[in-house]
Design a protein around this motif. Structure first.
Motif, mmCIF file in Angstrom:
data_model
loop_
_atom_site.group_PDB
_atom_site.id
_atom_site.type_symbol
_atom_site.label_atom_id
_atom_site.label_comp_id
_atom_site.label_asym_id
_atom_site.label_seq_id
_atom_site.Cartn_x
_atom_site.Cartn_y
_atom_site.Cartn_z
ATOM 1 N N ILE A 46 0.369 -0.985 -0.237
ATOM 2 C CA ILE A 46 0.235 -0.361 0.000
ATOM 3 C C ILE A 46 1.120 1.201 -0.068
ATOM 4 O O ILE A 46 1.939 1.063 1.239
ATOM 5 N N SER A 47 1.010 1.960 -0.985
ATOM 6 C CA SER A 47 1.209 3.128 -1.427
ATOM 7 C C SER A 47 0.519 4.313 -1.569
ATOM 8 O O SER A 47 -0.948 4.461 -1.725
ATOM 9 N N LEU A 48 0.717 5.461 -0.268
ATOM 10 C CA LEU A 48 0.022 6.404 0.018
ATOM 11 C C LEU A 48 0.342 7.963 -0.345
ATOM 12 O O LEU A 48 1.535 8.019 -0.699
ATOM 13 N N THR A 83 -6.470 7.186 -13.718
ATOM 14 C CA THR A 83 -8.073 6.347 -14.449
ATOM 15 C C THR A 83 -8.199 6.575 -13.528
ATOM 16 O O THR A 83 -9.641 6.287 -13.744
ATOM 17 N N ARG A 84 -8.373 6.464 -12.474
ATOM 18 C CA ARG A 84 -9.209 6.064 -11.278
ATOM 19 C C ARG A 84 -9.652 4.324 -11.400
ATOM 20 O O ARG A 84 -10.489 4.310 -11.068
ATOM 21 N N ARG A 85 -8.928 3.524 -12.070
ATOM 22 C CA ARG A 85 -9.082 1.808 -12.927
ATOM 23 C C ARG A 85 -8.086 1.167 -11.922
ATOM 24 O O ARG A 85 -6.632 1.440 -12.134
ATOM 25 N N PRO A 86 -8.025 -0.423 -11.532
ATOM 26 C CA PRO A 86 -7.653 -0.951 -11.579
ATOM 27 C C PRO A 86 -6.309 -1.352 -13.426
ATOM 28 O O PRO A 86 -7.179 -0.883 -13.735
ATOM 29 N N VAL A 87 -5.185 -1.326 -12.848
ATOM 30 C CA VAL A 87 -4.266 -1.815 -13.941
ATOM 31 C C VAL A 87 -3.866 -3.251 -13.463
ATOM 32 O O VAL A 87 -3.486 -3.768 -12.515
ATOM 33 N N VAL A 88 -3.399 -3.769 -14.979
ATOM 34 C CA VAL A 88 -3.304 -5.745 -14.889
ATOM 35 C C VAL A 88 -2.496 -5.836 -15.356
ATOM 36 O O VAL A 88 -2.072 -4.994 -16.481
ATOM 37 N N LEU A 98 -6.563 3.993 -4.886
ATOM 38 C CA LEU A 98 -7.516 3.828 -3.685
ATOM 39 C C LEU A 98 -8.233 5.594 -3.069
ATOM 40 O O LEU A 98 -7.066 6.653 -3.791
ATOM 41 N N VAL A 99 -9.277 5.531 -4.008
ATOM 42 C CA VAL A 99 -9.714 6.741 -4.114
ATOM 43 C C VAL A 99 -10.883 7.337 -2.644
ATOM 44 O O VAL A 99 -11.747 6.398 -2.838
ATOM 45 N N ASP A 100 -11.047 8.685 -2.578
ATOM 46 C CA ASP A 100 -12.150 8.954 -1.444
ATOM 47 C C ASP A 100 -12.575 10.014 -2.333
ATOM 48 O O ASP A 100 -12.773 10.939 -2.596
ATOM 49 N N ASP A 101 -14.200 10.217 -2.479
ATOM 50 C CA ASP A 101 -14.938 11.002 -3.219
ATOM 51 C C ASP A 101 -14.301 10.942 -4.290
ATOM 52 O O ASP A 101 -13.779 12.128 -4.729
ATOM 53 N N ASP A 102 -13.251 10.453 -5.699
ATOM 54 C CA ASP A 102 -12.914 11.163 -6.363
ATOM 55 C C ASP A 102 -11.448 11.523 -6.277
ATOM 56 O O ASP A 102 -10.344 12.237 -7.111
ATOM 57 N N PRO A 149 -7.566 10.771 -5.251
ATOM 58 C CA PRO A 149 -6.778 9.113 -5.121
ATOM 59 C C PRO A 149 -5.688 9.518 -3.993
ATOM 60 O O PRO A 149 -5.372 10.911 -3.049
ATOM 61 N N LEU A 150 -5.877 8.620 -3.344
ATOM 62 C CA LEU A 150 -5.068 8.802 -1.658
ATOM 63 C C LEU A 150 -3.895 7.570 -1.635
ATOM 64 O O LEU A 150 -3.294 7.878 -1.294
ATOM 65 N N GLY A 151 -3.917 6.684 -3.014
ATOM 66 C CA GLY A 151 -2.618 5.863 -2.907
ATOM 67 C C GLY A 151 -3.050 4.601 -4.242
ATOM 68 O O GLY A 151 -4.434 5.110 -4.474
ATOM 69 N N THR A 152 -1.793 3.537 -4.067
ATOM 70 C CA THR A 152 -2.420 2.590 -4.229
ATOM 71 C C THR A 152 -2.162 1.488 -3.676
ATOM 72 O O THR A 152 -2.078 1.307 -2.751
ATOM 73 N N LEU A 153 -3.105 0.493 -3.695
ATOM 74 C CA LEU A 153 -2.818 -1.116 -3.574
ATOM 75 C C LEU A 153 -2.442 -1.958 -4.470
ATOM 76 O O LEU A 153 -3.118 -2.213 -5.398
ATOM 77 N N SER A 154 -0.894 -2.545 -4.782
ATOM 78 C CA SER A 154 -0.558 -3.315 -6.044
ATOM 79 C C SER A 154 -0.543 -4.864 -5.019
ATOM 80 O O SER A 154 -0.070 -5.159 -3.801
#
Length: 144
Positions: A53-55, A96-101, A130-134, A136-141
């Motif tokens: 998890i990166s913030l 993109t606020r979307r998962p990257v695979v 990781l997004v709160d009300d559009d 961006p807060l960070g990512t979960l990888s």
């Protein structure tokens, strides 16, 4: 074609897995325990996996890895803090606020050449924003 009984069995198994995950998560006390539960649950599906998890900092310029499980010490040190706009899957997930695979090393190296020299044991990854009300807060990888 799956029979109705087969579909029901698959749905029951999925529901049982989710219920088990919910019970395990509700028993956690510390954030690190949550990561362990998630890593173990994903690991039961795909095999051993890494989880990070990166913030974002307040200026939204830097990502800092705040929690890491099953990631090599070298990779943890290299990505302890890095520019949010670096050409990595994290950037794309945040924009993109979307998962990257990423489905393999060849794809990783083609799409993200800056990662080509990073030694890893994983062969596939997903990076979730990781997004709160559009915002961006960070990512979960996750890597496996």
């Amino acid at each position: 074609m799956m029979s109705n009984a087969g579909e029901a069995g698959g749905l029951r198994q999925g529901a049982d897995s989710l219920a088990s995950l919910a019970r395990a998560l509700s028993a956690t006390v510390r954030p690190g325990e949550v990561l362990d539960v998630v890593a173990d649950s994903v690991g039961s599906l795909v095999g051993e996996c890494s989880l990070n998890i990166s913030l974002l900092d307040e200026e939204r310029r830097t990502l800092s890895t705040v929690m890491s499980r099953r990631t090599s010490p070298q990779v943890r040190m290299q990505f302890a803090a890095f520019p949010a706009d670096a050409p990595y899957p994290t950037r794309d997930a945040l924009l993109t606020r979307r998962p990257v695979v990423v489905q393999g090393l060849a794809e990783r190296d083609r799409r993200y050449p800056a990662l080509a020299a990073v030694p890893v044991s994983q062969v596939a990854w997903v990076v979730l924003p990781l997004v709160d009300d559009d915002r961006p807060l960070g990512t979960l990888s996750l890597g496996w």
